[in-house]
Scaffold this active site. Structure first.
Site, PDB file in Angstrom:
ATOM      1  N   ASP A   1       0.867  -1.171   0.000  1.00 15.94           N
ATOM      2  CA  ASP A   1       0.000   0.000   0.000  1.00 15.94           C
ATOM      3  C   ASP A   1       0.912   1.233   0.000  1.00 15.94           C
ATOM      4  O   ASP A   1       2.121   1.146   0.193  1.00 15.94           O
ATOM      5  CB  ASP A   1      -0.984  -0.014   1.176  1.00 15.94           C
ATOM      6  CG  ASP A   1      -2.212   0.846   0.868  1.00 15.94           C
ATOM      7  OD1 ASP A   1      -2.149   1.671  -0.070  1.00 15.94           O
ATOM      8  OD2 ASP A   1      -3.244   0.713   1.553  1.00 15.94           O
TER       9      ASP A   1
HETATM   10  C1  BGC Z   1      -5.128   3.141  -0.039  1.00 14.61           C
HETATM   11  C2  BGC Z   1      -5.204   2.055  -1.086  1.00 14.61           C
HETATM   12  C3  BGC Z   1      -5.048   2.648  -2.460  1.00 14.61           C
HETATM   13  C4  BGC Z   1      -3.744   3.411  -2.520  1.00 14.61           C
HETATM   14  C5  BGC Z   1      -3.440   3.997  -3.877  1.00 14.61           C
HETATM   15  C6  BGC Z   1      -3.923   4.050  -0.226  1.00 14.61           C
HETATM   16  O1  BGC Z   1      -4.007   5.162   0.590  1.00 14.61           O
HETATM   17  O2  BGC Z   1      -5.084   2.543   1.246  1.00 14.61           O
HETATM   18  O3  BGC Z   1      -6.420   1.363  -0.954  1.00 14.61           O
HETATM   19  O4  BGC Z   1      -5.104   1.637  -3.417  1.00 14.61           O
HETATM   20  O5  BGC Z   1      -3.786   4.456  -1.574  1.00 14.61           O
HETATM   21  O6  BGC Z   1      -4.243   5.065  -4.189  1.00 14.61           O
END
Ligand code: BGC
Length: 740
Positions: free
Chosen positions: A286
Site C-alpha cells: 500500500d
Molecule cells: C489506499 C489504497 C489505495 C492506494 C493507492 C492508499 O491510501 O489505502 O487502498 O489503493 O492508496 O491510491
C-alpha cells in the site's frame, strides 16, 4: 477472416512481427526468462518500483524527476496516470527511451466505476446480486481500459465489523461467506475470463492483505490484533476466494498484524498466499507502507525495511522510495537472494506479457475508444439498475410506494441535489456534475406545482438558517422526502468517526420537518450504518440508498414510486448505538446468554440497552411479503464424502411481484472449539410474481462446515448441526442433521 484481421489492426501486426523475428510463438514463461536474462540488476529492481503522478508528464510530473528514471528503466509501474493520451505519452518514454523497452503498467483505484459511477461497494453488496456486481466491474474495467489503464486497486475484500471505520464503505460488509462470493464476482468482472485477450479486462488487486478492517477502535491505519483463528475463519476467506477466481495481484495492508506490519509479513505473503493458496501473481505494497514500517518500529531504516519486505514476499514498492535506492545493493550483498528478486520481477513481467503490452504497449491507450466508451448510455443504465437493487427498505408503514398523481412532494435535506454526495468516495474519474441527483430525478417526474426542494442544512457545521424554509416546504406538501446521512467527505479512507449520530444540524432539521405533521420518507445517503433509534419514530418509511452513484437519483425515484420493488438486504448488522459495536450476527455463545428475568443480574447483557441490533444482518423489506414453509432435508445424515440438500418453499404472499434473498445459516452445535451461533452458508436471490411459490434448494457439503479446529487444521468435525432458513439472520425455520 480478413475482416477480423482488419479489426484487430495494430495489435495483430505486433504479434505477427514477434512471431516473424523468433520464428515461433514462445510461451510467456520463455519470454519472461529470456528478458530476465538480459536485464541488469538495476533494471530488475526498476520493475518493482511504482510511482504516482496526478499530473500530466509535461507539467509538474517532469519536475518530480520520474522521467529520467523511466529512461533508465527504473520504473515498472505508475499509478494515477490516466487517460488514453496521457498513458500513451508516459508509455512512449518507457518503451522508446529505455534500453529494454519494457512497457509500464498503469494502475488506478477504480473502486466503484471509472467514469460511470456505480453505488459504493458496501451498497452493491446489499444487492446480493452477484451477476450484476460482476457486470458493474466489467463496465468499470471497460471504461478504465479505454482510458489506458491496465490495473485497478480493487476489490477491497476486507471484512469490516466496526462502522466507526470509514472504509467499511469500500468492502462487502461483515460476513466472510457473502464477502467471498462478492470477491469472486468482482475479480471476474474486472478480469473477465483471465485471458486478457480483449482490451476490456484489466488486472484486479485483492486488498488490503490482511485484516486491515480490524483496526483497533475503528481508527484507520491503526494496529490490528486478531488471532490466527479469526484470521483464517473471518478475514482470509474473501482473499482466498479472490485467488481462486484468478486475481492477478494483491496489496499488503498498512496495518501491523500480530506484531509484524503486513508489508513485511512472511506468514501472510509467503506461507499462506503462495504456499497454501498457490498464488502466482505479485503483491504491491500500500502507499508508502514500506517506509511506514519505520514508524511501526520493526526496523531501524529504509534499507532494512526493504530487506524485510522483499524477503517476506512483497514484490512491488508503491511510493516508498525504498526498493529503488536500496534493493540492488541488498541483492549484491546477499541480504536478499537473487532468486527472490527474479521471482518478483518475473511475476510483474508475466502480467505485462499477459496483457499483451510487449506486443503492443499502447494496446489500452486509444483516444477514440475512450471517447466512445466513457459514460455510454448502457453503462448509465446498468448503474441505475444496480443502484436501485442496492437500496434497502428499512421501514415502511405503507407510505411507500408514493402515490404521485396529484400529490405535492417536498424534497428536503442535504445531499438531495449534490452530485458529489451521490457518487461518494473513491470515484475515480467520475464527476459529480454528471450525476443525476434525486432532486433532478423527482423534478423530471412531477409537475412543477407539485414539487418543491429545500436543502434545509448541510451534513455538517451548525448553520440552521435554512430550517424554517424547510419546515414551510413540508407544511405546503402532502408528503416529504427527506435526505439525511453522510456526504462523500465523511465516508471512505481516513474518515473514522466516534459518533454515528446524524452529524451537524440534521437532527434539528428532522424535528422541524416532523413538526409540520406530514408523512416523511427518509432517504438515507451514507457509507455506513448511522444511529437511527431516535430517528425511526419520527419517520414513516426509510430507504437506505447509500452513495448511489451517477444514476442514483433516478434509481432512488424508482424505489420511491414503486417502479422498482426494493430487494436489497443489509450486508452487515445495524447497531442501535455505537456502544454495541462491534456487533455482528456470527458471534459466539456466552456461557450466560440470556437473563431469566428483569432482575437477574449476572448475565451477558447491557443495563441500558438490549443486546439485539436495530436491524439484523440480511434484513430488508419489500412492497410485497414472502412466506417460508416446508423446510426439508434430503437426509438426516451428511456423510463426510457426501452432500445434503436443504429445500424450502417460498411464496410471494403479497400484492406485488418482488425479489427475495433466501438465506441459509448453519450452526455447529458442539466443536473442538466454540462455534458461532449462526454462519451464512448459502443464499439465492429469486424473483416471484404476486401469489407465486417456488422451492429453493441448497446443497451442503462437509467443506461448507469446515473451520480452524483445535488441532490447528482446517476441516469439519462430525456431530450435530442446525440449519436455519429465512429472510435475514434471525431466520426461524430450522432443522437438524448429523455429519458422520
Ligand atoms: C489506499 C489504497 C489505495 C492506494 C493507492 C492508499 O491510501 O489505502 O487502498 O489503493 O492508496 O491510491
Amino acid at each position: 477472416m480478413l475482416s477480423r484481421i482488419a479489426r484487430l489492426g495494430a495489435p495483430l501486426l505486433f504479434l505477427v512481427s514477434c512471431v516473424a523475428v523468433t520464428g515461433a510463438t514462445r510461451s510467456t514463461e520463455e519470454r519472461v526468462r529470456e528478458l530476465l536474462a538480459q536485464m541488469t540488476l538495476e533494471e530488475k529492481v526498476g520493475q518493482l518500483v511504482q510511482y504516482s503522478s496526478r499530473d500530466d508528464m509535461t507539467g509538474p510530473a517532469d519536475k518530480s524527476s520520474i522521467t529520467p528514471k523511466l529512461k533508465q528503466g527504473g520504473v515498472g509501474s505508475m499509478l494515477n496516470v490516466v487517460g488514453a493520451e496521457q498513458t500513451r505519452r508516459w508509455q512512449q518514454i518507457a518503451v522508446e527511451s529505455s534500453r529494454l523497452r519494457i512497457p509500464l503498467l498503469f494502475g488506478l483505484d477504480v473502486i466503484h466505476g471509472y467514469r460511470t459511477i456505480f453505488p459504493i461497494p458496501l451498497a452493491t453488496a446489499a444487492s446480493w446480486d452477484m451477476a450484476r456486481i460482476e457486470e458493474a466491474e466489467r463496465i468499470a474495467a471497460r471504461e478504465a481500459a479505454a482510458a489506458g489503464l491496465h490495473w485497478t486497486f480493487a476489490p477491497m475484500v476486507d471484512i469490516a465489523r466496526d462502522p466507526r471505520w470509514g472504509r467499511i464503505a469500500e468492502g462487502a460488509g461483515e460476513d466472510p461467506f457473502l464477502g467471498s462470493a462478492i470477491a469472486r464476482a468482482r475479480v471476474q468482472g474486472f478480469q473477465g475470463d483471465n485471458s486478457f485477450a480483449s482490451t476490456e479486462s484489466i488486472l484486479a488487486c485483492a486488498k488490503h492483505f490482511a485484516a486491515y478492517g480490524a483496526a483497533q477502535a475503528g481508527r484507520d491505519y491503526f494496529t490490528t490484533d486478531v488471532t490466527e483463528r479469526a484470521l483464517r475463519e473471518i478475514y482470509l476467506p474473501p482473499f482466498q476466494a479472490a485467488v481462486e477466481a484468478g486475481v492477478a495481484t494483491f496489496m499488503s495492508g498498512f496495518n501491523d498484524l500480530d506484531g509484524t506490519p503486513c508489508s513485511a509479513n512472511a506468514f501472510l505473503m509467503t506461507q499462506v498466499l503462495r504456499g497454501e493458496w498457490g498464488f502466482r501473481g505479485f503483491v504491491v505494497s500500500d502507499w508508502a507502507s514500506v517506509k511506514e514500517m519505520l514508524r511501526h518500529g520493526n526496523t531501524p531504516d529504509l534499507r532494512d525495511a526493504t530487506r524485510l519486505a522483499m524477503n517476506a514476499g512483497l514484490d512491488m514498492d508503491m511510493q516508498s522510495e525504498a526498493y529503488g535506492p536500496h534493493l540492488a545493493e541488498l541483492v549484491r550483498s546477499g541480504a536478499v537472494p537473487m532468486a527472490r528478486l527474479d521471482e518478483a520481477v518475473a511475476a510483474v513481467l508475466t502480467m505485462k506479457f499477459r496483457l499483451g503490452l510487449f506486443d503492443d504497449p499502447y494496446r489500452f491507450s486509444d483516444p477514440a475508444r475512450e471517447k466512445a466508451t466513457l459514460l455510454r448510455p448502457d453503462h448509465r443504465a446498468a448503474a441505475r439498475d444496480l443502484a436501485r437493487r442496492s437500496c434497502v427498505l428499512l421501514k415502511n408503514d405503507g407510505t411507500l410506494p408514493l402515490r404521485l398523481p396529484g400529490a405535492r412532494v417536498a424534497l428536503i435535506g442535504p445531499g438531495a441535489d449534490s452530485g458529489d454526495t451521490h457518487i461518494g468516495t473513491w470515484h475515480a474519474r467520475g464527476q459529480g456534475g454528471e450525476a443525476t441527483t434525486l432532486r433532478a430525478a423527482l423534478a423530471a417526474l412531477l409537475p412543477a406545482d407539485q414539487f418543491t426542494f429545500a436543502a434545509g442544512c448541510a451534513f455538517t457545521g451548525d448553520d440552521r438558517s435554512g430550517l424554517a424554509a424547510a419546515k414551510a416546504a413540508a407544511q405546503a406538501a402532502d408528503v416529504v422526502v427527506l435526505t439525511l446521512g453522510e456526504d462523500h467527505t465523511q465516508s471512505g479512507e481516513s474518515t473514522s468517526r466516534t459518533s454515528l449520530e446524524l452529524s451537524g444540524p440534521q437532527l434539528d432539521l428532522l424535528r422541524e420537518v416532523h413538526a409540520a405533521g406530514k408523512p416523511i420518507v427518509l432517504v438515507l445517503l451514507a457509507g455506513r450504518p448511522l444511529m437511527l433509534e431516535s430517528v425511526l419514530p419520527l419517520v414513516n418509511s426509510v430507504v437506505l440508498a447509500w452513495h448511489p452513484g451517477t444514476e442514483g437519483g433516478p434509481a432512488i425515484a424508482d424505489v420511491l414510486t414503486g417502479a422498482y420493488n426494493p430487494s436489497g438486504k443489509l450486508p452487515l448488522t445495524w447497531p442501535r448505538s455505537l456502544g454495541q459495536v462491534p456487533i455482528f450476527y456470527a458471534h459466539k455463545m456466552s456461557g450466560r446468554p440470556e437473563p431469566k428475568g428483569p432482575h437477574d443480574r449476572y448475565w451477558s447483557r447491557y443495563i441500558d440497552s438490549p443486546t439485539t441490533p436495530l436491524f439484523p444482518f440480511g434484513f430488508g423489506l419489500s412492497y410485497t411479503t414472502f412466506g417460508y414453509e416446508a423446510l426439508r432435508l434430503s437426509a438426516a445424515t451428511l456423510r463426510v464424502d457426501g452432500s445434503l440438500d436443504v429445500t424450502v418453499r417460498i411464496t410471494n404472499s403479497g400484492p406485488h411481484a418482488g425479489e427475495e434473498v433466501v438465506q441459509l445459516y448453519v450452526r455447529d452445535l458442539v466443536g473442538s472449539v466454540t462455534r458461532p451461533v449462526r454462519e451464512l452458508k448459502g443464499f439465492e436471490k429469486i424473483a416471484l410474481g404476486a401469489g407465486e411459490s417456488r422451492d429453493v434448494k441448497f446443497t451442503l457439503r462437509p467443506a461448507d462446515l469446515a473451520f480452524w479446529r483445535a488441532d490447528r487444521t482446517w476441516g469439519a468435525e462430525p456431530g450435530e448441526f442446525e440449519v436455519f432458513v429465512g429472510s435475514d439472520a434471525n431466520a426461524a425455520l430450522t432443522a437438524r442433521f448429523r455429519l458422520e
